[in-house]
Motif scaffolding. Structure first.
Motif, PDB file in Angstrom:
ATOM      1  N   UNK A   1       0.836  -1.202   0.000  1.00 14.78           N
ATOM      2  CA  UNK A   1       0.000   0.000   0.000  1.00 14.78           C
ATOM      3  C   UNK A   1       0.865   1.244   0.000  1.00 14.78           C
ATOM      4  N   UNK A   2       1.916   1.249   0.845  1.00 15.07           N
ATOM      5  CA  UNK A   2       2.809   2.391   0.873  1.00 15.07           C
ATOM      6  C   UNK A   2       3.490   2.614  -0.451  1.00 15.07           C
ATOM      7  N   UNK A   3       3.923   1.530  -1.081  1.00 15.00           N
ATOM      8  CA  UNK A   3       4.563   1.641  -2.391  1.00 15.00           C
ATOM      9  C   UNK A   3       3.574   2.181  -3.418  1.00 15.00           C
ATOM     10  N   UNK A   4       2.345   1.685  -3.360  1.00 16.12           N
ATOM     11  CA  UNK A   4       1.327   2.141  -4.313  1.00 16.12           C
ATOM     12  C   UNK A   4       1.049   3.622  -4.130  1.00 16.12           C
ATOM     13  N   UNK A   5       0.930   4.056  -2.875  1.00 17.20           N
ATOM     14  CA  UNK A   5       0.652   5.463  -2.626  1.00 17.20           C
ATOM     15  C   UNK A   5       1.809   6.341  -3.094  1.00 17.20           C
ATOM     16  N   UNK A   6       3.046   5.890  -2.834  1.00 17.62           N
ATOM     17  CA  UNK A   6       4.199   6.678  -3.260  1.00 17.62           C
ATOM     18  C   UNK A   6       4.219   6.827  -4.768  1.00 17.62           C
ATOM     19  N   UNK A   7       3.964   5.737  -5.495  1.00 15.60           N
ATOM     20  CA  UNK A   7       3.947   5.799  -6.947  1.00 15.60           C
ATOM     21  C   UNK A   7       2.820   6.704  -7.437  1.00 15.60           C
ATOM     22  N   UNK A   8       1.664   6.651  -6.749  1.00 15.68           N
ATOM     23  CA  UNK A   8       0.544   7.472  -7.193  1.00 15.68           C
ATOM     24  C   UNK A   8       0.878   8.943  -7.062  1.00 15.68           C
ATOM     25  N   UNK A   9       1.491   9.340  -5.951  1.00 17.32           N
ATOM     26  CA  UNK A   9       1.861  10.734  -5.754  1.00 17.32           C
ATOM     27  C   UNK A   9       2.877  11.163  -6.796  1.00 17.32           C
ATOM     28  N   UNK A  10       3.879  10.296  -7.036  1.00 21.18           N
ATOM     29  CA  UNK A  10       4.901  10.645  -8.021  1.00 21.18           C
ATOM     30  C   UNK A  10       4.302  10.769  -9.410  1.00 21.18           C
ATOM     31  N   UNK A  11       3.420   9.837  -9.749  1.00 17.08           N
ATOM     32  CA  UNK A  11       2.803   9.896 -11.069  1.00 17.08           C
ATOM     33  C   UNK A  11       1.920  11.131 -11.203  1.00 17.08           C
ATOM     34  N   UNK A  12       1.193  11.464 -10.127  1.00 14.59           N
ATOM     35  CA  UNK A  12       0.339  12.650 -10.178  1.00 14.59           C
ATOM     36  C   UNK A  12       1.177  13.906 -10.349  1.00 14.59           C
ATOM     37  N   UNK A  13       2.369  13.927  -9.681  1.00  9.66           N
ATOM     38  CA  UNK A  13       3.211  15.111  -9.760  1.00  9.66           C
ATOM     39  C   UNK A  13       3.829  15.256 -11.143  1.00  9.66           C
ATOM     40  N   UNK A  14       3.962  14.138 -11.872  1.00 12.52           N
ATOM     41  CA  UNK A  14       4.622  14.174 -13.162  1.00 12.52           C
ATOM     42  C   UNK A  14       3.655  13.989 -14.326  1.00 12.52           C
ATOM     43  N   UNK A  15       2.381  14.059 -14.071  1.00  9.84           N
ATOM     44  CA  UNK A  15       1.401  13.819 -15.114  1.00  9.84           C
ATOM     45  C   UNK A  15       1.460  14.921 -16.168  1.00  9.84           C
ATOM     46  N   UNK A  16       1.473  14.498 -17.428  1.00  7.82           N
ATOM     47  CA  UNK A  16       1.518  15.461 -18.522  1.00  7.82           C
ATOM     48  C   UNK A  16       0.156  16.103 -18.724  1.00  7.82           C
ATOM     49  N   UNK A  17       0.149  17.424 -18.792  1.00  6.07           N
ATOM     50  CA  UNK A  17      -1.052  18.143 -19.202  1.00  6.07           C
ATOM     51  C   UNK A  17      -1.084  18.228 -20.720  1.00  6.07           C
ATOM     52  N   UNK A  18       0.100  18.428 -21.301  1.00  4.20           N
ATOM     53  CA  UNK A  18       0.226  18.471 -22.764  1.00  4.20           C
ATOM     54  C   UNK A  18       1.679  18.234 -23.131  1.00  4.20           C
ATOM     55  N   UNK A  19       1.888  17.624 -24.283  1.00  2.97           N
ATOM     56  CA  UNK A  19       3.227  17.465 -24.832  1.00  2.97           C
ATOM     57  C   UNK A  19       3.240  18.046 -26.242  1.00  2.97           C
ATOM     58  N   UNK A  20       4.399  18.552 -26.611  1.00  3.54           N
ATOM     59  CA  UNK A  20       4.562  19.236 -27.891  1.00  3.54           C
ATOM     60  C   UNK A  20       5.844  18.735 -28.545  1.00  3.54           C
ATOM     61  N   UNK A  21       5.769  18.398 -29.832  1.00  5.52           N
ATOM     62  CA  UNK A  21       6.948  17.995 -30.599  1.00  5.52           C
ATOM     63  C   UNK A  21       7.021  18.830 -31.871  1.00  5.52           C
ATOM     64  N   UNK A  22       8.232  19.093 -32.305  1.00  2.33           N
ATOM     65  CA  UNK A  22       8.378  19.894 -33.510  1.00  2.33           C
ATOM     66  C   UNK A  22       9.689  19.639 -34.224  1.00  2.33           C
ATOM     67  N   UNK A  23       9.760  20.094 -35.470  1.00  2.00           N
ATOM     68  CA  UNK A  23      10.960  19.953 -36.291  1.00  2.00           C
ATOM     69  C   UNK A  23      11.259  21.299 -36.935  1.00  2.00           C
ATOM     70  N   UNK A  24      12.419  21.854 -36.577  1.00  2.64           N
ATOM     71  CA  UNK A  24      12.861  23.118 -37.148  1.00  2.64           C
ATOM     72  C   UNK A  24      13.740  22.859 -38.367  1.00  2.64           C
ATOM     73  N   UNK A  25      13.658  23.759 -39.328  1.00  2.00           N
ATOM     74  CA  UNK A  25      14.494  23.695 -40.519  1.00  2.00           C
ATOM     75  C   UNK A  25      15.370  24.940 -40.555  1.00  2.00           C
ATOM     76  N   UNK A  26      16.661  24.737 -40.715  1.00  2.00           N
ATOM     77  CA  UNK A  26      17.619  25.839 -40.802  1.00  2.00           C
ATOM     78  C   UNK A  26      18.174  25.896 -42.212  1.00  2.00           C
TER      79      UNK A  26
END
Length: 202
Positions: free
Chosen positions: A47-72
């Motif tokens: 249970x402790x391990x599960x709770x720790x992982x849940x907090x860590x995952x919640x703290x690192x949850x992506x709201x949005x990700x962005x990828x791009x390619x620049x041309x020079x």
């Protein structure tokens, strides 16, 4: 005349005598008595391990990700001219499975210090990628840097991330170079602002 069996000797004799049998019996009782506590401890640890992982995952949850390619491309005075070839985004939705990736139509605008790209991401808000090139102190080289900003549509709050500076050598003729990047807007811990990050994929 001897029989086909022999009496146990040494360690085997000690294991089978009355003292050995009593010792094994008591050891079995100890194991049995300890088993419920061990199971409870295992459950608590899980249970402790599960709770720790849940907090860590919640703290690192992506709201949005962005990828791009620049041309020079080579510009005036061998300076690199920057354009955005493609940009995609993902906005995870709770309980909706893997987030689909969708393409963003950038709106470029030139400024005195470089170029900016407005990248709207639906109802979430808008990213703005600001890039500038400057003559580097190193001979025949330029520096490419800038900032990435995110303006949230709902809260009108703005997050800013610095873009790590790259050194780019002079470009000549029809030379073309590509630079990939990705960025993420992550949910902060309780009471903290979201965290915006940018990195070059090189």
């Amino acid at each position: 005349m001897t029989s086909g069996t022999t009496a146990p000797i040494g360690r085997e004799r000690r294991r089978k005598d009355l003292v050995g049998r009593t010792r094994r019996f008591l050891y079995g009782l100890l194991l049995l008595a300890a088993a419920p506590g061990a199971i409870a401890a295992d459950e608590l640890a899980y249970v402790g391990k599960y709770r720790t992982q849940s907090v860590a995952q919640a703290a690192q949850q992506d709201i949005a990700t962005l990828q791009g390619l620049l041309v020079l491309r080579a510009g005036t005075g061998d300076a690199p001219e920057v354009s955005l070839d493609t940009a995609t985004a993902q906005v995870p939705q709770q309980g909706a499975g893997p987030a689909p990736q969708f393409r963003i139509s950038p709106a470029p605008s030139a400024g005195p210090d470089g170029v900016a790209f407005d990248l709207p991401v639906g109802d979430l808000g808008e990213f703005q990628l600001k890039l500038r090139t400057e003559r580097s102190a190193a001979l025949s080289a330029w520096s490419l840097g800038g900032t990435l900003e995110m303006l949230a549509a709902a809260s009108k709050r703005r997050q800013v991330a610095a873009i790590p500076t790259l050194r780019i050598h002079d470009m000549h003729g029809r030379e073309v170079r590509y630079l990939a990047f990705d960025a993420s807007l992550k949910q902060g811990a309780a009471g903290e602002d979201p965290q915006l990050a940018f990195r070059w994929r090189i």
